[in-house]
Write a protein that holds these residues in place. Structure first.
Motif, PDB file in Angstrom:
ATOM      1  N   ARG A   1     -18.291  -2.794   5.237  1.00 45.45           N
ATOM      2  CA  ARG A   1     -18.366  -2.666   3.643  1.00 45.45           C
ATOM      3  C   ARG A   1     -17.930  -0.450   4.117  1.00 45.45           C
ATOM      4  N   ASN A   2     -18.577  -0.602   4.841  1.00 45.08           N
ATOM      5  CA  ASN A   2     -17.887   0.932   4.873  1.00 45.08           C
ATOM      6  C   ASN A   2     -16.866   1.981   5.122  1.00 45.08           C
ATOM      7  N   TYR A   3     -15.467   1.238   5.323  1.00 45.52           N
ATOM      8  CA  TYR A   3     -14.210   1.228   5.254  1.00 45.52           C
ATOM      9  C   TYR A   3     -13.252   0.579   4.984  1.00 45.52           C
ATOM     10  N   GLN A   4     -13.681  -1.014   4.990  1.00 39.82           N
ATOM     11  CA  GLN A   4     -12.275  -2.225   3.949  1.00 39.82           C
ATOM     12  C   GLN A   4     -12.479  -2.191   3.012  1.00 39.82           C
TER      13      GLN A   4
ATOM     14  N   LEU B   1      -4.624   2.890   7.368  1.00 41.14           N
ATOM     15  CA  LEU B   1      -5.057   1.638   7.299  1.00 41.14           C
ATOM     16  C   LEU B   1      -6.612   2.329   8.465  1.00 41.14           C
ATOM     17  N   TYR B   2      -7.778   2.115   7.916  1.00 42.46           N
ATOM     18  CA  TYR B   2      -9.144   2.332   8.883  1.00 42.46           C
ATOM     19  C   TYR B   2      -9.874   1.732   9.498  1.00 42.46           C
ATOM     20  N   THR B   3      -8.990   0.434   9.236  1.00 38.29           N
ATOM     21  CA  THR B   3      -9.778  -0.898   9.164  1.00 38.29           C
ATOM     22  C   THR B   3     -10.770  -0.695  11.026  1.00 38.29           C
TER      23      THR B   3
ATOM     24  N   PRO C   1     -10.578   2.485   0.988  1.00 37.45           N
ATOM     25  CA  PRO C   1     -10.517   1.035   1.320  1.00 37.45           C
ATOM     26  C   PRO C   1      -8.770   0.124   1.041  1.00 37.45           C
ATOM     27  N   GLU C   2      -9.443  -0.845   1.912  1.00 35.78           N
ATOM     28  CA  GLU C   2      -7.804  -1.729   0.942  1.00 35.78           C
ATOM     29  C   GLU C   2      -8.287  -2.761   0.191  1.00 35.78           C
TER      30      GLU C   2
ATOM     31  N   ALA D   1     -24.816  -0.729   1.390  1.00 39.40           N
ATOM     32  CA  ALA D   1     -24.091  -1.149   0.292  1.00 39.40           C
ATOM     33  C   ALA D   1     -22.827  -0.741   1.042  1.00 39.40           C
ATOM     34  N   ILE D   2     -22.449   0.957   0.818  1.00 37.93           N
ATOM     35  CA  ILE D   2     -21.588   1.855   1.148  1.00 37.93           C
ATOM     36  C   ILE D   2     -21.443   1.690   3.145  1.00 37.93           C
ATOM     37  N   GLY D   3     -22.303   0.936   3.256  1.00 39.50           N
ATOM     38  CA  GLY D   3     -21.997   1.542   5.109  1.00 39.50           C
ATOM     39  C   GLY D   3     -22.963   1.822   6.323  1.00 39.50           C
TER      40      GLY D   3
ATOM     41  N   ARG E   1       0.740  -1.039  -0.116  1.00 38.37           N
ATOM     42  CA  ARG E   1       0.264   0.017   0.046  1.00 38.37           C
ATOM     43  C   ARG E   1       0.956   1.436   0.273  1.00 38.37           C
TER      44      ARG E   1
END
Lengths: 435, 234
Positions: B81-84, A16-18, B160-161, A348-350, A10
């Motif tokens: 789904r939002n941020y990965q 990373l926002y995991t 996202p990754e 779908a987008i969260g 990356r």
């Protein structure tokens, strides 16, 4: 489990926002979102709100008018004179089973009034009233009004004073004088003013009367417009206008009695009842041929009437609000199915299902509250117009506005909950696949 | 990064069970550039939806970044789904009432960023996809290629990754298809793991690994034209 190939690492600029902690959705933005979606369908939103608008307007108008009417009633009853009791002729005994109603018999006399005044210790004064509707004529103008034959005590008992000139006195009564004191409505109807009326002459049933005074403004009550009457001595009305004398003397329609104090009202009522039973020789099982009423009875009677009206209006307002709520529910269902794809995209987008739930619930609440605000505006306008038309000085009660708003909030939540839940329960993939 | 084990997906149509995926084993590493190919009905979209956490498998295991996805709640899946994961759809799936910038900001709304952060980041991503002059246009005022770029910007906005694209060029002409694919290729070169569902070999060839799906099973996993990546299927 596997070799990790570092060739496609990356970019270091992309963190990373995991494990990013999620913050709560901003309520203001959700409201803004709801608002913009309602604005996108202006006509539909307004039509949907109509039920709420009408319901809330009805509630506001109802409360305002109801309170106004109540205040008006109390003011009028007070204006009739303090500590006032009414003695009315009782039910006429015609021999037929049909009751003729209170006052149909002429069982009360002037002597009764005098006896009440002199005998009953809790009574300070009495004023007999013998009245008739008649045409009053002055030159080419005329008016149909109540001619009230009474005694000078009328002023004290009814707490009703002359504005200009004077009321007739004991001498006028004894001399059967043809003098008249006019209420202000009559003064106006005959083309006079309070200032120039005194000294003029009018004709009542062909008899000439000399105007000696005009009464102060009193306003109308549900009993009678107290400004629309002409007072003349009881002796004069009995001998020249009505001309029906019973054997017992001058019979009267009713006797106004003022008790010495509010505390003595009950005592006075008791004394009057006993005295009149004695005078009219009423022994059980014969029923009374008169009715004694006090102001409290009149107030409670009129309150009972206004309570019924309030209940009726409140009922129809409630129905309108429920119908409005169902309308909101209906349109929210339409909105959910129209925007199923949007729901799918958002999921779908969260968006969590609770985000979707809130979006639609807030939309329903905004819809309902907007209707409420418009309803309040309409209700306030309506009641202001009615106030203006009736000359009342009744402000719109703040509490009715607050209650209306909470009711709207409740409607929005209650009727929006099911459609919002339906939206929130859609699976992302099913929502995305819809057209 | 992605590990699928014995993934089965069965749809119920009334009394009948229709198997769509019949045991998929797949490992995709960080930074890979993969295409899933197959005829319609082969299950490729369903596989994509499962990888994208939009659907749960009927059975089997799915680990994303070592996290067992099958054990997560619906809300946790929404957050993933939002941020990965960033999604790109064939039909773009932009909200018609929002302009490009607002569409791109949408995932950040659900991630809880402030308005200023959102605006800043969304502008940055729109510049990245080459739409710096179209930010206030609504989807209806944009060409198909531009709409798909907005959609890609939206997919990227939360860093996202994993970028998932379901037939991203399906609604585009050849020229814009190539532009969109070039953009995805560039993004992959910058580090994002990209997974594309397509039925066009032409498009799939631009990736570095092709997985052939047939009747719910992986038929062939071909990395012949790029052997640099140490990837394999079971």
């Amino acid at each position: 489990m596997k070799l990790f190939n570092q060739t496609s690492k990356r970019l270091s600029t992309q963190p990373l926002y995991t494990n990013r902690r999620r913050r709560k959705l901003n309520m203001g933005e959700t409201i803004g979102l709801a608002w913009s979606s309602l604005l996108a369908n202006k006509l539909r939103s307004i039509l949907t709100m109509l039920g709420i608008i009408i319901g809330i307007a009805a509630v506001i108008a109802m409360v305002t008018i109801g309170r106004g009417a109540q205040a008006q009633t109390e003011r009028q009853l007070k204006s009739l004179g303090s500590n006032l009791l009414f003695v009315q002729s009782g039910v006429a005994l015609t021999g037929s089973p049909a009751s003729q109603g209170a006052g149909s018999a002429t069982t009360l006399t002037w002597e009764d009034a005098q006896a009440i005044a002199s005998t009953c210790t809790s009574v300070s004064a009495t004023a007999p009233v013998l009245n008739v509707r008649a045409q009053v004529v002055r030159s080419e103008l005329n008016t149909n009004t109540f001619i009230v034959g009474t005694t000078p005590e009328f002023v004290q008992v009814r707490d009703f004073l002359p504005l200009t000139g004077r009321f007739f006195n004991q001498a006028d009564v004894e001399q059967v004088a043809r003098v008249a004191v006019l209420g202000q409505t009559v003064v106006g109807n005959l083309g006079l003013t309070a200032d120039n009326a005194v000294g003029q002459t009018i004709r009542i049933q062909g008899e000439e009367f000399f105007i000696i005074g005009t009464m102060e403004y009193k306003g109308s009550s549900q009993f009678r417009d107290q400004d629309d009457q002409v007072m003349i001595p009881i002796t004069t009305i009995a001998s020249r206008i009505v001309g029906v004398n019973s054997l017992q003397g001058i019979s009267v329609n009713n006797i106004s009695v003022s008790a010495k104090s509010p505390e003595e009202m009950d005592a006075a009522q008791f004394q009057i009842t006993n005295l009149l039973r004695l005078r009219h020789q009423i022994v059980p099982p014969r029923s009374d041929d008169f009715i004694v009423r006090n102001q409290a009875d009149l107030v409670s009677a009129s309150n009972a009437v206004s309570r019924i009206f309030t209940a009726l209006l409140g009922g129809s307002a409630a129905i309108s609000l429920v119908v409005g709520g169902i309308g909101i529910m209906n349109i929210m269902f339409v909105s959910v199915s129209e925007r199923t794809r949007e729901i799918g995209i958002r999921r779908a987008i969260g968006a969590r299902s609770s985000d979707i739930l809130w979006q639609f619930l807030i939309e329903s609440i905004v819809l309902s509250l907007s209707g409420g605000v418009l309803g309040i505006i309409l209700g306030v306008t309506t009641s202001s117009l009615i106030n203006l038309a009736l000359g009342w000085q009744i402000g719109v009660a703040l509490d009715s506005i607050l209650i209306s708003l909470s009711v709207c909030l409740g409607i929005g939540i209650f009727f929006g909950a099911y459609p919002a839940r339906k939206a929130a329960r859609l699976t992302p993939i099913a929502a995305l696949r819809s057209d | 990064m992605i590990q699928l084990k014995e993934i089965v997906k069965t749809y119920r149509l009334g009394e009948v069970s229709v198997p769509v995926l019949r045991g998929i084993d797949l490992i995709i590493d960080r930074g890979e550039y993969t295409a899933i190919m197959g005829a319609s009905g082969s299950g490729k979209s369903t596989l994509m939806n499962i990888i994208g956490c939009l659907e749960r498998p009927t059975s089997g295991g799915y680990w994303l970044n070592g996290q067992d996805i099958t054990q997560l709640s619906d809300d946790e899946l929404a957050d993933i789904r939002n941020y990965q994961i960033g999604f790109v759809f064939q039909q773009f799936n932009l909200l018609p009432r929002l302009n490009a910038l607002e569409n791109v900001m949408l995932p950040m709304v659900y991630a809880g960023y402030s308005k200023i952060e959102r605006q800043q980041r969304a502008e940055e991503v729109l510049v990245q996809v080459g739409l710096s002059d179209r930010m206030t246009n609504r989807p209806s005022q944009l060409s198909g290629g531009q709409q798909q770029r907005v959609a890609i910007a939206r997919a990227l906005v939360n860093h996202p990754e994993l970028l998932l694209a379901d037939e991203p060029t399906g609604a585009l002409d050849t020229k814009t298809s190539h532009e969109v694919m070039d953009l995805i290729t560039t993004l992959n070169q910058q580090g994002i793991t990209a997974l594309i569902v397509t039925h066009e070999l032409d498009i799939a060839r631009q990736t570095r690994r092709i997985i052939q799906l047939q009747d719910g099973l992986i038929q062939q996993s071909d990395t012949s034209f790029n052997h640099d990546l140490g990837t394999r299927t079971k």
